[in-house]
Design a protein around this motif. Sequence first.
Motif, PDB file in Angstrom:
ATOM      1  N   PRO A  32       0.725  -1.367   0.031  1.00 27.77           N
ATOM      2  CA  PRO A  32      -0.101   0.114   0.106  1.00 27.77           C
ATOM      3  C   PRO A  32       0.824   1.279   0.093  1.00 27.77           C
ATOM      4  O   PRO A  32       0.393   2.425  -0.441  1.00 27.77           O
ATOM      5  N   SER A  33       1.909   1.206   0.415  1.00 29.23           N
ATOM      6  CA  SER A  33       2.780   2.377   0.509  1.00 29.23           C
ATOM      7  C   SER A  33       3.485   2.731  -0.703  1.00 29.23           C
ATOM      8  O   SER A  33       4.228   3.630  -0.963  1.00 29.23           O
ATOM      9  N   LEU A  34       3.430   1.960  -1.893  1.00 28.71           N
ATOM     10  CA  LEU A  34       4.089   2.090  -3.098  1.00 28.71           C
ATOM     11  C   LEU A  34       3.339   3.557  -3.623  1.00 28.71           C
ATOM     12  O   LEU A  34       2.341   3.700  -3.640  1.00 28.71           O
ATOM     13  N   MET A  35       4.471   4.243  -4.320  1.00 26.78           N
ATOM     14  CA  MET A  35       3.832   5.577  -4.904  1.00 26.78           C
ATOM     15  C   MET A  35       4.394   5.519  -6.360  1.00 26.78           C
ATOM     16  O   MET A  35       5.631   5.853  -6.414  1.00 26.78           O
ATOM     17  N   VAL A  36       3.488   5.113  -7.353  1.00 29.29           N
ATOM     18  CA  VAL A  36       3.780   5.267  -8.712  1.00 29.29           C
ATOM     19  C   VAL A  36       3.151   6.363  -9.372  1.00 29.29           C
ATOM     20  O   VAL A  36       1.929   6.587  -9.185  1.00 29.29           O
ATOM     21  N   GLU A  37       4.022   7.255 -10.151  1.00 32.66           N
ATOM     22  CA  GLU A  37       3.535   8.170 -11.036  1.00 32.66           C
ATOM     23  C   GLU A  37       3.770   8.437 -12.190  1.00 32.66           C
ATOM     24  O   GLU A  37       4.733   7.787 -12.651  1.00 32.66           O
ATOM     25  N   SER A  38       3.116   8.924 -13.042  1.00 34.83           N
ATOM     26  CA  SER A  38       3.467   9.034 -14.486  1.00 34.83           C
ATOM     27  C   SER A  38       3.778  10.412 -15.039  1.00 34.83           C
ATOM     28  O   SER A  38       2.983  11.385 -14.419  1.00 34.83           O
ATOM     29  N   VAL A  39       4.543  10.458 -15.797  1.00 34.19           N
ATOM     30  CA  VAL A  39       5.029  11.727 -16.328  1.00 34.19           C
ATOM     31  C   VAL A  39       5.186  11.588 -17.812  1.00 34.19           C
ATOM     32  O   VAL A  39       4.956  10.538 -18.375  1.00 34.19           O
ATOM     33  N   ASP A  40       5.160  12.797 -18.526  1.00 30.63           N
ATOM     34  CA  ASP A  40       4.789  12.773 -20.103  1.00 30.63           C
ATOM     35  C   ASP A  40       6.158  12.215 -20.858  1.00 30.63           C
ATOM     36  O   ASP A  40       5.815  11.615 -22.065  1.00 30.63           O
TER      37      ASP A  40
END
Length: 293
Positions: A210-218
């Motif tokens: 649950p503590s995984l932080m996945v973000e998307s960039v361009d």
Amino acid sequence: MQPHRIPSLNWLRVFDAAARHQSFASAGRELNMSAAAVSQQILALETYLKKPLFLRSANKVRLRQEGNEFLPTVQVSLRAIEAKSAALFPRRDVERVSLVASQLMAMSWLPRRLCEFEKNHPSVRVDVIIEDSQRHREPDLAIRFDYAMSTREHPGWLMGISHVVVGQPQDVERITSANDVVGFKLLDVRSHAVGWNTLLARYPGLSDEPSLMVESVDMTPLALMMVKESSALALVPWPASQNLVKALGLSVCTVLPAISGLGNYYIEQFSGHGVRPVIRTLFEALRQSSRNS
């Protein structure tokens, strides 16, 4: 009756400069000559015409009446010759080649290789155009990426790709197992078929943390800049991003094995431009550089 001979063109150029500057020294600076050499050229012209053209004093010169009447004709003739020669015989000291590439290739893989190419071909300049930017003419060459092209047999094939994890050196040193990525911001690039979900699926249960932080960039360059400025990890294509990773002082995390990517980079030449040898030379140079790396 013999035609009247025209004075030397070089004498006329020197006369024009001296008349405009009213100084032999200033005319010499414009023409990369000494003041004495300018004086000699003017004297030669005056001797030929059998008329003095200048009144000379210690610090400057000025035109006599004959010189004033002669000057407009000389200037019109010189400018006409310059304009017509420029139109009919344009100088081609520098040959330009236009190359379309993605932002990542233009910022990472290409710069060193293009610098080497221009160093080896001093009369050539390569104009890089970012893919999808507005342009008014077809480029000479383009580097493309194609997910569907899975063969190395394409005549313009440059490289396949894999995806590697990169981060700041001190962050990469902290990673001794896959579980250590928890707590880092994990950056995906939206346009890539391979992302963190693909990598984390190798490690049962990790993708459910649950503590995984996945973000998307361009785009990849943006992801790398964010890694440079924060405690984050990015999954980026290799070797296309290699030079940019190195330039930013980032490190590859070898604890997490690379993931094979889909698709390939290839280079194509546009047939509408004819067969300029320099275009083919750059084409082959980039392919050879890719093979060497």
